[in-house]
Design an enzyme around this catalytic site. Structure first.
Site, PDB file in Angstrom:
ATOM      1  N   SER A 292       0.692  -9.855 -10.979  1.00  0.00           N
ATOM      2  CA  SER A 292       1.741  -8.899 -11.335  1.00  0.00           C
ATOM      3  C   SER A 292       1.204  -7.478 -11.526  1.00  0.00           C
ATOM      4  CB  SER A 292       2.475  -9.413 -12.588  1.00  0.00           C
ATOM      5  OG  SER A 292       3.654  -8.707 -12.825  1.00  0.00           O
ATOM      6  N   ASP A 303      -5.312   0.177  -1.606  1.00  0.00           N
ATOM      7  CA  ASP A 303      -4.553   0.854  -0.560  1.00  0.00           C
ATOM      8  C   ASP A 303      -4.968   2.320  -0.405  1.00  0.00           C
ATOM      9  OD1 ASP A 303      -3.183  -1.418   0.071  1.00  0.00           O
ATOM     10  OD2 ASP A 303      -1.274  -0.805  -0.833  1.00  0.00           O
ATOM     11  N   LYS A 317       1.981 -12.375  -7.214  1.00  0.00           N
ATOM     12  CA  LYS A 317       3.308 -12.230  -7.831  1.00  0.00           C
ATOM     13  C   LYS A 317       3.817 -10.821  -7.554  1.00  0.00           C
ATOM     14  CE  LYS A 317       5.894 -12.500 -12.190  1.00  0.00           C
ATOM     15  NZ  LYS A 317       6.375 -11.119 -12.269  1.00  0.00           N
TER      16      LYS A 317
END
Length: 551
Positions: A292, A303, A317
Site C-alpha cells: 500500500s 519510477d 496492493k
C-alpha cells in the site's frame, strides 16, 4: 420500551431510507432491485427475531450479515462497529489505551510475546514468555487473540488486573493502562561514517514528521547515503506517503493518482513543498510485507529513478480505501479507487470482481500485464507489486521458515533458553554459535518438528490416489523411500542454513532484554539485504548503472 428488535428495525429502516435516497438518482430498475432486496432482508430478520426458537442476538446477527456482504467484495472493505473504534484509531494515529505489549496464542495459551520498552506492562513486571491466566477477572485460556486484546485495552488511567504464569508459578498484578504511542520510525542509525539507516514501520499521522526528524538528525551526523527500510510495512495513510516522497523529489511532481467509479474520488497528488534532498543516493529495502503506502513510496521513487529497490517483490496492493461514518458511532471502510504511480502503472496484484471476490480471487494473469517505463526509460511492469532492481532471497525455503514461525518455535525455544542462561549486559554480548544451534535442533526434534513441504503434500495426494489402483509392493516401497528422502532433505536444508537460523535465534533472544531496539541492533551485521544495499551505495558506478537504461 425499545427492544433489541425494535432498535434493529430502526437501523435497517435508516439503511433502507438512506439507500433509497442515494439510488433515487440511479435508474428505475436499479432502484427497484435494491429496495426489493432490502425489503427481503428486513423480512428475514423480522421472522428470525419473532419466531426463532431462541431469542437471537440482534446486533451480532446484523454484524454477521454485513460482514458476509462485504466479503463478496474485497478483504479491505470492512465494517467497523463502535466496539472496534479504538482499533481504527490505532491504525490512523498509532495510539491506543492499553498495557503496551504484543501477545501471541500458542495452543490454548495466550503469551506475552514482547512488551514495549517503557510500557506499563514492562514497568509492572510482565515479561515475554509469561502466560496470561486471567485479565480483568476473566479467564482467557481458549480465548482468541482479539478477545484478549480487547480485555487488555481500555481508557488510559483505568486499572487492569492480570493473573499470569511464570515458571509454573501463578502471579497477580494490577496497574493502570496508559496511552501507548508506537513510533512510526522505531530505529535509526549511522551504519558507517557516511551511510544512514531509517526503519519505517507504518504510515500513521506522524509518519512523515518522524522520517523528517530522523533524516535531519542523520544528516547532522554526516550522512551522505540513505538506506530506507520499508520491509514489513503494510502501509497506512496515503498523504503521509506523498509527503515522504516529496522529501526526495522536487516540488510540483506527481506522486500518485487515484481513479475510481465515483468522480469525486479521482485525484492527482503531487509534491507541494520544497524537498529535503534531491541528490542523496538512496536504497529502499522491500519484501512481501511491503504494501500500500509503502509501495507508493518505493514505486514512485523507482519510477523517478531516484532510488534503487532491494529485496523481494512487494505485496501488490493498489487499492484505496475511504472511511465513512455510520449511525451509532460505527464506520465503514470501503475500497473506492485504484492508485497509479508516476509511470502510470497500477501495482494491484489480485483482481477482485463480482465473479472473483475475496474468497476466490486470483492474481491478474500475465496476459493482461502491461509494460511501463521509468522517467529514465527503464522497463517496469504493472499488476505485480513493486519488483526490486536487485532481488535477494534466503536459501531456506519460505514454507519451512513459515512453519518455524507459525508454530512459534523460535519463541518457545527462547523461553527455555532465557530460563537457564544469565542475562546479557548488552546487545554486543549476544553471540550464538554451534552450541546454541545444536540446542535448537535438539529442541525441534523433542517437539517432533515435521514440516510438510509442498513436495510431501503432493506425495500424500499421490498415495491417496494409489489406494484406488492397488499398486505393487515395489511401487509402495518406492513411495516410502521418497517420503523418507524428502523428510531427510528438510533437515539438510535447516543445517545448510545454520547462519540464518542462528541470526533469527539471536534476534528473538535480544528482544527479551533490549526489546525492539535490540532486534534491530542484533540484525545489522547479519542482514544480507541491508549489507547488499550498503554495498550498492558504496559503489557509485554500480548505483548509476542500476538507475540507467542498459545499452
Amino acid at each position: 420500551m425499545k427492544t433489541p428488535f425494535n432498535k434493529a428495525k430502526i437501523a435497517i429502516a435508516s439503511l433502507v431510507f438512506g439507500t433509497l435516497l442515494f439510488f433515487g438518482f440511479r435508474s428505475g430498475d436499479q432502484l427497484f432491485e435494491v429496495s426489493k432486496n432490502l425489503e427481503i432482508f428486513n423480512a428475514v430478520f423480522r421472522e428470525l427475531s419473532m419466531n426463532y426458537v431462541d431469542e437471537p442476538e440482534s446486533g451480532k446477527l446484523i454484524k454477521v450479515g454485513i460482514d458476509a456482504i462485504l466479503k463478496e467484495l474485497d478483504p479491505y472493505t470492512t465494517y467497523i462497529p463502535e466496539s472496534q473504534i479504538e482499533d481504527y484509531r490505532f491504525m490512523t494515529t498509532g495510539k491506543y489505551g492499553g498495557i503496551g505489549a504484543l501477545i501471541r496464542k500458542i495452543d490454548s495459551n495466550i503469551y506475552i510475546a514482547e512488551p514495549y520498552a517503557d510500557s506499563p506492562a514492562l514497568k509492572n513486571g510482565l515479561r515475554a514468555g509469561d502466560i496470561l491466566i486471567k485479565v480483568a477477572g476473566k479467564d482467557v485460556q481458549n480465548k482468541n487473540i482479539s478477545e484478549v486484546s480487547d480485555l487488555l485495552k481500555g481508557k488510559a488511567g483505568s486499572e487492569v488486573e492480570i493473573e499470569y504464569l511464570r515458571n509454573a508459578k501463578s502471579q497477580k498484578i494490577a496497574f493502570n493502562r496508559e496511552e501507548i504511542k508506537l513510533p512510526d520510525v522505531p530505529f535509526q542509525r549511522m551504519l558507517s561514517e557516511k551511510t544512514g539507516y531509517i526503519k519505517l514501520n507504518r504510515f500513521t499521522q506522524s509518519a512523515s514528521q518522524e522520517v523528517k526528524t530522523a533524516f535531519m538528525d542523520l544528516k547532522e551526523k554526516g550522512m551522505e547515503n540513505l538506506v530506507f527500510d520499508l520491509r514489513g510495512n503494510g502501509g497506512g495513510l496515503l498523504m503521509e506517503a506523498v509527503k515522504i516522497v516529496n522529501f526526495f523529489i522536487p516540488k510540483g511532481n506527481e506522486v500518485v493518482s487515484v481513479r475510481g467509479r465515483v468522480e469525486a474520488y479521482n485525484q492527482v497528488h503531487a509534491t507541494r513543498a520544497e524537498p529535503l534532498d534531491t541528490i542523496i543516493p538512496i536504497t529502499i529495502l522491500v519484501d512481501g510485507g511491503t504494501a500500500s503506502a509503502s509501495e507508493i513510496v518505493s514505486g514512485a521513487l523507482q519510477d523517478y529513478d531516484r532510488a534503487v529497490i532491494v529485496g523481494t517483490t512487494t505485496f501488490g496492493k493498489g487499492l484505496v480505501q475511504n472511511t465513512k461514518d455510520l449511525s451509532y458511532n460505527a464506520k465503514i471502510k470501503l475500497t473506492t479507487a485504484k492508485y497509479y504511480i508516476p509511470s502510470g502503472r497500477c501495482i494491484q496484484r489480485i483482481q477482485y470482481s463480482n465473479d472473483n471476490n475475496s474468497r476466490n480471487a486470483k492474481a491478474i494473469p500475465d496476459s493482461l500485464l502491461k509494460e511501463f517505463t521509468t522517467l529514465g526509460g527503464r522497463k517496469v511492469m504493472d499488476g505485480r507489486g513493486i519488483e526490486p532492481d536487485i532481488t535477494l532471497t534466503d536459501s531456506l525455503p519460505e514454507d519451512i521458515l513459515r512453519s518455524l514461525y507459525s508454530d512459534s518455535h523460535f519463541f518457545k525455544f527462547t523461553n527455555q533458553f532465557v530460563a537457564s542462561n544469565p542475562e546479557p549486559a548488552s546487545v554486543e554480548d549476544i553471540a550464538f554459535g554451534e552450541t546454541e544451534f545444536a540446542a535448537f535442533i535438539a529442541y525441534l526434534k523433542s517437539e517432533n518438528f515435521d514440516h510438510l513441504s509442498d513436495a510431501e503434500q503432493q506425495l500424500e495426494k499421490l498415495e491417496e490416489a494409489m489406494e484406488d489402483i492397488s499398486p505393487s509392493q515395489k511401487v509402495l516401497d518406492l513411495a516410502k523411500e521418497l517420503k523418507q528422502a524428502l523428510a531427510h532433505e528438510e533437515w539438510e536444508l535447516i543445517n545448510e542454513n545454520k547462519e540464518l537460523i542462528i541470526n533469527l535465534l539471536e534476534n528473538e533472544y535480544a528482544s527479551r532484554f533490549f526489546y525492539q531496539q535490540g532486534r534491530f541492533e542484533i540484525s545489522l551485521d547479519s542482514d544480507k539485504t541491508l549489507l547488499e544495499a550498503m554495498a550498492i551505495l558504496n559503489d557509485s558506478r554500480r548505483l548509476n548503472d542500476l538507475l540507467q537504461v542498459a545499452n
